[in-house]
Design a protein around this motif. Structure first.
Motif, PDB file in Angstrom:
ATOM      1  N   ARG A 195      -4.614   8.809  -8.888  1.00 15.93           N
ATOM      2  CA  ARG A 195      -5.563   9.898  -8.642  1.00 15.93           C
ATOM      3  C   ARG A 195      -5.638  10.227  -7.167  1.00 15.93           C
ATOM      4  N   PHE A 196      -5.994  11.476  -6.874  1.00 13.35           N
ATOM      5  CA  PHE A 196      -6.055  11.935  -5.491  1.00 13.35           C
ATOM      6  C   PHE A 196      -7.094  11.168  -4.690  1.00 13.35           C
ATOM      7  N   GLY A 197      -8.280  10.968  -5.242  1.00 11.69           N
ATOM      8  CA  GLY A 197      -9.331  10.236  -4.545  1.00 11.69           C
ATOM      9  C   GLY A 197      -8.940   8.794  -4.267  1.00 11.69           C
ATOM     10  N   GLU A 198      -8.284   8.177  -5.241  1.00  5.22           N
ATOM     11  CA  GLU A 198      -7.817   6.807  -5.055  1.00  5.22           C
ATOM     12  C   GLU A 198      -6.755   6.751  -3.972  1.00  5.22           C
ATOM     13  N   LYS A 199      -5.865   7.726  -3.973  1.00  8.55           N
ATOM     14  CA  LYS A 199      -4.822   7.776  -2.950  1.00  8.55           C
ATOM     15  C   LYS A 199      -5.440   7.934  -1.566  1.00  8.55           C
ATOM     16  N   ARG A 200      -6.416   8.797  -1.472  1.00  5.44           N
ATOM     17  CA  ARG A 200      -7.077   9.023  -0.189  1.00  5.44           C
ATOM     18  C   ARG A 200      -7.694   7.728   0.327  1.00  5.44           C
ATOM     19  N   GLU A 201      -8.339   6.975  -0.555  1.00  4.98           N
ATOM     20  CA  GLU A 201      -8.945   5.707  -0.163  1.00  4.98           C
ATOM     21  C   GLU A 201      -7.875   4.684   0.218  1.00  4.98           C
ATOM     22  N   GLN A 202      -6.767   4.666  -0.524  1.00  6.18           N
ATOM     23  CA  GLN A 202      -5.678   3.753  -0.189  1.00  6.18           C
ATOM     24  C   GLN A 202      -5.108   4.093   1.189  1.00  6.18           C
ATOM     25  N   ILE A 203      -4.919   5.369   1.425  1.00  9.46           N
ATOM     26  CA  ILE A 203      -4.381   5.807   2.714  1.00  9.46           C
ATOM     27  C   ILE A 203      -5.328   5.426   3.837  1.00  9.46           C
ATOM     28  N   LYS A 204      -6.607   5.632   3.609  1.00  8.11           N
ATOM     29  CA  LYS A 204      -7.604   5.285   4.629  1.00  8.11           C
ATOM     30  C   LYS A 204      -7.557   3.787   4.928  1.00  8.11           C
ATOM     31  N   ALA A 205      -7.479   2.965   3.890  1.00  8.12           N
ATOM     32  CA  ALA A 205      -7.420   1.509   4.080  1.00  8.12           C
ATOM     33  C   ALA A 205      -6.154   1.110   4.838  1.00  8.12           C
ATOM     34  N   LEU A 206      -5.049   1.742   4.492  1.00 14.46           N
ATOM     35  CA  LEU A 206      -3.794   1.453   5.189  1.00 14.46           C
ATOM     36  C   LEU A 206      -3.868   1.873   6.652  1.00 14.46           C
ATOM     37  N   LYS A 207      -4.500   3.002   6.892  1.00 13.46           N
ATOM     38  CA  LYS A 207      -4.637   3.489   8.263  1.00 13.46           C
ATOM     39  C   LYS A 207      -5.492   2.538   9.082  1.00 13.46           C
ATOM     40  N   VAL A 208      -6.581   2.056   8.508  1.00 14.17           N
ATOM     41  CA  VAL A 208      -7.456   1.099   9.197  1.00 14.17           C
ATOM     42  C   VAL A 208      -6.668  -0.165   9.539  1.00 14.17           C
ATOM     43  N   ALA A 209      -5.924  -0.682   8.576  1.00 12.54           N
ATOM     44  CA  ALA A 209      -5.135  -1.895   8.807  1.00 12.54           C
ATOM     45  C   ALA A 209      -4.077  -1.645   9.887  1.00 12.54           C
ATOM     46  N   PHE A 210      -3.419  -0.513   9.811  1.00 15.88           N
ATOM     47  CA  PHE A 210      -2.363  -0.182  10.768  1.00 15.88           C
ATOM     48  C   PHE A 210      -2.936  -0.063  12.181  1.00 15.88           C
ATOM     49  N   ILE A 211      -4.031   0.658  12.312  1.00 20.05           N
ATOM     50  CA  ILE A 211      -4.647   0.842  13.638  1.00 20.05           C
ATOM     51  C   ILE A 211      -5.156  -0.488  14.178  1.00 20.05           C
ATOM     52  N   THR A 212      -5.775  -1.279  13.327  1.00 20.81           N
ATOM     53  CA  THR A 212      -6.284  -2.580  13.751  1.00 20.81           C
ATOM     54  C   THR A 212      -5.151  -3.436  14.309  1.00 20.81           C
ATOM     55  N   GLU A 213      -4.046  -3.458  13.609  1.00 18.26           N
ATOM     56  CA  GLU A 213      -2.905  -4.263  14.058  1.00 18.26           C
ATOM     57  C   GLU A 213      -2.308  -3.710  15.349  1.00 18.26           C
ATOM     58  N   GLU A 214      -2.144  -2.409  15.426  1.00 19.06           N
ATOM     59  CA  GLU A 214      -1.526  -1.800  16.602  1.00 19.06           C
ATOM     60  C   GLU A 214      -2.385  -1.959  17.855  1.00 19.06           C
ATOM     61  N   GLY A 216       0.808  -1.213   0.000  1.00 19.17           N
ATOM     62  CA  GLY A 216       0.000   0.000   0.000  1.00 19.17           C
ATOM     63  C   GLY A 216       0.836   1.256   0.000  1.00 19.17           C
ATOM     64  N   PHE A 217       1.871   1.295   0.835  1.00 21.07           N
ATOM     65  CA  PHE A 217       2.732   2.481   0.877  1.00 21.07           C
ATOM     66  C   PHE A 217       3.463   2.656  -0.445  1.00 21.07           C
ATOM     67  N   SER A 218       3.900   1.554  -1.066  1.00 22.74           N
ATOM     68  CA  SER A 218       4.593   1.692  -2.349  1.00 22.74           C
ATOM     69  C   SER A 218       3.620   2.118  -3.444  1.00 22.74           C
ATOM     70  N   ALA A 219       2.381   1.664  -3.378  1.00 24.23           N
ATOM     71  CA  ALA A 219       1.378   2.076  -4.366  1.00 24.23           C
ATOM     72  C   ALA A 219       1.095   3.567  -4.252  1.00 24.23           C
ATOM     73  N   ILE A 220       1.048   4.053  -3.045  1.00 24.02           N
ATOM     74  CA  ILE A 220       0.813   5.481  -2.832  1.00 24.02           C
ATOM     75  C   ILE A 220       1.978   6.285  -3.399  1.00 24.02           C
ATOM     76  N   ALA A 221       3.183   5.797  -3.158  1.00 22.44           N
ATOM     77  CA  ALA A 221       4.370   6.517  -3.615  1.00 22.44           C
ATOM     78  C   ALA A 221       4.450   6.561  -5.136  1.00 22.44           C
ATOM     79  N   GLN A 222       3.836   5.599  -5.823  1.00 22.43           N
ATOM     80  CA  GLN A 222       3.914   5.548  -7.276  1.00 22.43           C
ATOM     81  C   GLN A 222       2.948   6.490  -7.979  1.00 22.43           C
ATOM     82  N   GLY A 223       2.020   7.033  -7.279  1.00 14.93           N
ATOM     83  CA  GLY A 223       1.117   8.000  -7.903  1.00 14.93           C
ATOM     84  C   GLY A 223      -0.281   7.456  -8.081  1.00 14.93           C
TER      85      GLY A 223
END
Length: 149
Positions: A22-41, A13-20
């Motif tokens: 659309r903004f809306g897609e990035k926002r959704e990717q970031i949100k999904a990554l944040k959910v996964a990160f928080i869930t794990e932590e 997910g982080f590498s996909a974000i770094a590659q570029g």
């Protein structure tokens, strides 16, 4: 075991974000990554997760609304030429509006923590704060690395 599955998802997910993309897609990717990160932590139990995520999502939506709708509109109107042309009364009114929005964001944060106290133990609430900070640092680091290349 969960870490074995989560780590590749986060790295991808982080590498996909770094590659570029659309903004809306990035926002959704970031949100999904944040959910996964928080869930794990937080290592939420199924019962905790069921109660936690609706409260968290409502809080995030309200904070985003306040940041985007109000604060961003204030900052857009604050260029040097505009400030120099403001009367003291206009500037005081503008400042008061900004303070009111900041207070609304703070009150939303307090309400969120109060709601969480009925869902999670205090230790997990503190872990949430740390997880959010850690996630934001990781995201910023990834963003910086993208532009170093």
């Amino acid at each position: 075991m969960r870490l074995t599955y989560l780590l590749p998802i986060l790295l991808f997910g982080f590498s996909a974000i770094a590659q570029g993309g659309r903004f809306g897609e990035k926002r959704e990717q970031i949100k999904a990554l944040k959910v996964a990160f928080i869930t794990e932590e937080l290592k939420l139990t199924p019962t905790e997760a069921e109660k936690f995520w609706p409260v968290f999502n409502a809080f995030e939506a309200k904070q985003t609304e306040l940041r985007q709708d109000k604060m961003r509109s204030f900052l857009k109107r604050l260029d040097e030429a505009t400030i120099d042309k403001m009367s003291e009364k206009e500037a005081a009114s503008f400042l008061s509006q900004m303070e009111s929005t900041e207070d609304e964001m703070y009150q939303n944060q307090k309400k969120f923590v109060a709601n969480l106290k009925g869902i999670l133990p205090a230790v997990k609430i503190l872990k949430l704060k740390k997880a959010e900070e850690d996630f934001n640092r990781k995201l910023l680091r990834q963003y910086r690395e993208k532009f170093k290349k």
